[in-house]
Design an enzyme around this catalytic site. Structure first.
Site, short mmCIF file in Angstrom:
data_model
loop_
_atom_site.label_atom_id
_atom_site.label_comp_id
_atom_site.label_asym_id
_atom_site.label_seq_id
_atom_site.Cartn_x
_atom_site.Cartn_y
_atom_site.Cartn_z
N GLN A 46 0.83 -1.20 0.00
CA GLN A 46 0.00 0.00 0.00
C GLN A 46 0.86 1.26 0.00
OE1 GLN A 46 -1.10 -2.42 2.52
NE2 GLN A 46 -2.85 -3.11 1.32
N CYS A 75 -6.22 0.78 7.17
CA CYS A 75 -5.14 -0.22 7.15
C CYS A 75 -4.49 -0.18 8.53
CB CYS A 75 -4.13 0.09 6.06
SG CYS A 75 -2.68 -1.00 6.06
N ASN A 178 -13.01 -1.15 6.73
CA ASN A 178 -13.05 -1.87 5.47
C ASN A 178 -13.60 -3.28 5.68
OD1 ASN A 178 -10.81 -2.95 6.73
ND2 ASN A 178 -9.33 -2.11 5.30
N HIS A 180 -14.37 -7.44 5.58
CA HIS A 180 -13.65 -8.70 5.73
C HIS A 180 -14.60 -9.88 5.72
CE1 HIS A 180 -9.69 -6.98 6.80
NE2 HIS A 180 -10.43 -5.98 7.25
N CYS A 238 -1.97 -8.39 7.91
CA CYS A 238 -3.08 -7.46 7.66
C CYS A 238 -3.66 -7.07 9.01
CB CYS A 238 -4.14 -8.09 6.77
SG CYS A 238 -5.60 -7.05 6.48
N THR A 240 -6.21 -4.86 9.96
CA THR A 240 -7.67 -4.94 10.10
C THR A 240 -8.14 -6.38 9.94
OG1 THR A 240 -7.97 -4.38 7.75
CG2 THR A 240 -8.07 -2.56 9.34
N GLY A 241 -7.41 -7.16 9.11
CA GLY A 241 -7.76 -8.57 8.98
C GLY A 241 -7.56 -9.33 10.28
#
Length: 304
Positions: A46, A75, A178, A180, A238, A240-241
């Site tokens: 990114q 992110c 975001n 998922h 990741c 946020t993942g």
């Protein structure tokens, strides 16, 4: 036009970070793709852009562009690098910092142990929040979570995928700014992330695409995780993942907070009590440089 940049990573999730406060940065999809290209550009998952805040409640505005040129909402690993970049470059010595992202304000705190903690914002499970068209899908309840059976057969056939792939996957839907889609697997090393990930990421049920998470539960406070990110492919970590996977696992009743998340690039810690969501992990500066962005874009065009 020459831009100064810093290359950084958070647990292997790597970024090109740009100071849009002290230099003029006009980002376009073409420029983001050029910067992120690992063969002709700098190379990154990114591109992070620090700008003056438009809200009086924030210290800075923080924008994120994927390596495919698309702009995204949040992110987590990038957020940790953002606050370290701001401190290392002398843009501010405030700690904690308040950053304005596309969906609101997040709070970031850099600790003395070189770890950064991010207050990640709201966590939502309504399909409309992703957005996710769940109409007509089979569902089942596990703990407090709703699991959706997502068909992959049509998507697989359309892409010429192998018949050994499953016809469906069972996912939790989680929005942390975001979107998922998290599934539990027996072994992340053996999970076909590179094949199922793209099918989930670009599934027609997700009109804005989705990050596809593959979570292996090791014990009630430990998971292993791989994520196929929209617009970037599989990354080494990741943020946020990780948060989405932990929230889904706690709701399903298989995890207890806090949870250590082992990604391929490092370890993150996620603490979620059902409302407040915090993530802690490393943020590392690799090198600084200067690049002629227009020449880079021109060179990329010649090599297509």
């Amino acid at each position: 036009m020459n831009w100064n940049f810093t290359k950084m990573h958070g647990a292997g999730n790597d970024f090109v970070v740009l100071d849009g406060v002290r230099q003029t940065i006009e980002m376009t999809p073409e420029r983001a793709r050029a910067l992120g290209d690992r063969h002709f550009g700098i190379g990154a998952d990114q591109i992070l852009l620090v700008e003056p805040a438009s809200s009086p409640a924030a210290d800075f505005r923080y924008r994120i562009f994927n390596s495919d040129g698309s702009e995204v909402e949040h992110c987590g690993n990038g957020a940790r690098c953002f606050v370290r970049f701001v401190h290392e470059t002398g843009l501010s010595d405030r700690n904690p910092l308040r950053a304005e992202i596309a969906t609101g304000i997040i709070v970031l705190d850099e600790g003395d142990d070189e770890q950064v903690t991010v207050e990640m914002g709201s966590t939502r499970f309504d399909p409309a929040a992703l957005p996710f068209d769940a109409a007509g899908l089979a569902t089942r309840t596990e703990g407090a979570d709703t699991l959706y059976t997502l068909p992959l057969q049509d998507a697989t056939a359309a892409r010429g995928g192998g018949s050994d792939l499953p016809a469906t996957v069972e996912i939790s839907a989680v929005a942390i700014s975001n979107p998922h889609a998290v599934q539990i697997v027996d072994d992340v090393d053996q999970a076909p992330v590179e094949r199922i990930g793209p099918l989930v990421e670009s599934h027609a049920r997700f009109p804005r695409r989705v990050n596809a998470g593959f979570m292996q539960v090791v014990d009630r406070n430990t998971i292993r995780l791989r994520v196929y990110e929209r617009g970037a492919g599989e990354t080494l970590a990741c943020g946020t993942g990780a948060c989405a996977a932990v929230a889904a696992g706690i709701r399903r009743g298989v995890l207890d907070t806090p949870v250590r998340v082992h990604a391929r690039g490092g370890v993150l810690t996620v603490d979620w009590d059902g409302s407040s969501l915090r993530m802690t992990g490393p943020a590392t500066s690799v090198y600084t440089g200067r690049i002629d962005i227009d020449q880079l874009v021109f060179s990329m065009a010649l090599n297509r």
